[in-house]
Design an enzyme around this catalytic site. Structure first.
Site, PDB file in Angstrom:
ATOM      1  N   THR A  27     -30.693   0.119 -37.845  1.00 13.24           N
ATOM      2  CA  THR A  27     -30.348  -0.031 -36.434  1.00 13.24           C
ATOM      3  C   THR A  27     -31.593   0.246 -35.603  1.00 13.24           C
ATOM      4  O   THR A  27     -32.486   0.994 -36.027  1.00 13.24           O
ATOM      5  CB  THR A  27     -29.168   0.876 -36.020  1.00 13.24           C
ATOM      6  N   CYS A  33     -28.555   7.737 -28.189  1.00 14.82           N
ATOM      7  CA  CYS A  33     -27.618   7.401 -29.267  1.00 14.82           C
ATOM      8  C   CYS A  33     -28.111   8.024 -30.572  1.00 14.82           C
ATOM      9  O   CYS A  33     -29.293   8.330 -30.725  1.00 14.82           O
ATOM     10  CB  CYS A  33     -27.534   5.892 -29.447  1.00 14.82           C
ATOM     11  N   HIS A  50     -23.952   3.338 -35.088  1.00 10.90           N
ATOM     12  CA  HIS A  50     -24.856   3.568 -33.958  1.00 10.90           C
ATOM     13  C   HIS A  50     -23.990   4.188 -32.857  1.00 10.90           C
ATOM     14  O   HIS A  50     -23.355   3.477 -32.084  1.00 10.90           O
ATOM     15  CB  HIS A  50     -25.460   2.234 -33.526  1.00 10.90           C
TER      16      HIS A  50
END
Length: 166
Positions: A27, A33, A50
């Site tokens: 990712t 995040c 994520h």
């Protein structure tokens, strides 16, 4: 840390994915995040999310997305691995991200999204009895991560830094 393999699976923001070896999973764009990987050491498979926010219950989200929240993503990742033949006693986890990207918000609790995401993931991993083996969290830099279920290495890249392995 190039993702030039055709069998690499990309996980977008508020998404999750699953791979079996020899495929990798990655990712990009982790700021506040957090990327969480739960993998089965024996079966050589992994699931990644994520995560954007710590708790679904406070969101009021009508179109519920389990990958978006730390509290529900951990359970969803475990379920995915179990449905694919994994065993909970073989699960391990690694996390990266959770930066405090905006310094002027650092004292306001609700704006400390990165640290709150990290705390929530640790809590729910502990709750489901999945050991958190390593982490690269906090700070003020974004990250891109890639996990290889064969080597069980999480590769972490940030701007102006070398690739780290945890």
């Amino acid at each position: 840390m190039r993702n030039n393999r055709k069998d690499a699976v990309k996980v977008g923001i508020a998404e999750m994915g699953f791979v079996r070896a020899p495929s990798c999973i990655y990712t990009v764009g982790l700021g506040s995040c957090v990327g969480v990987v739960i993998y089965d050491q024996k079966e050589k498979m992994a699931a990644m999310a994520h995560v954007m926010l710590p708790y679904a219950e406070k969101s009021g989200d009508r179109k519920f997305n389990r990958a978006k929240y730390a509290d529900t993503a951990v359970y969803a990742l475990c379920e995915t691995l179990l449905q694919n033949g994994g065993k909970l006693e073989n699960f391990r986890a690694k996390i990266a991200g959770g930066a405090q990207m905006f310094q002027h918000y650092s004292t306001e609790h609700d704006m400390r999204i990165g640290p709150r995401n990290i705390e929530a993931l640790k809590r729910f991993l502990h709750e489901v009895n999945v050991p958190l083996l390593s982490k690269d969290v906090g700070g003020r830099r974004g990250r891109t991560i890639k996990f290889d279920p064969v080597s069980e290495v999480l590769f972490i890249r940030s701007i102006n830094t070398n690739v780290r392995e945890i």
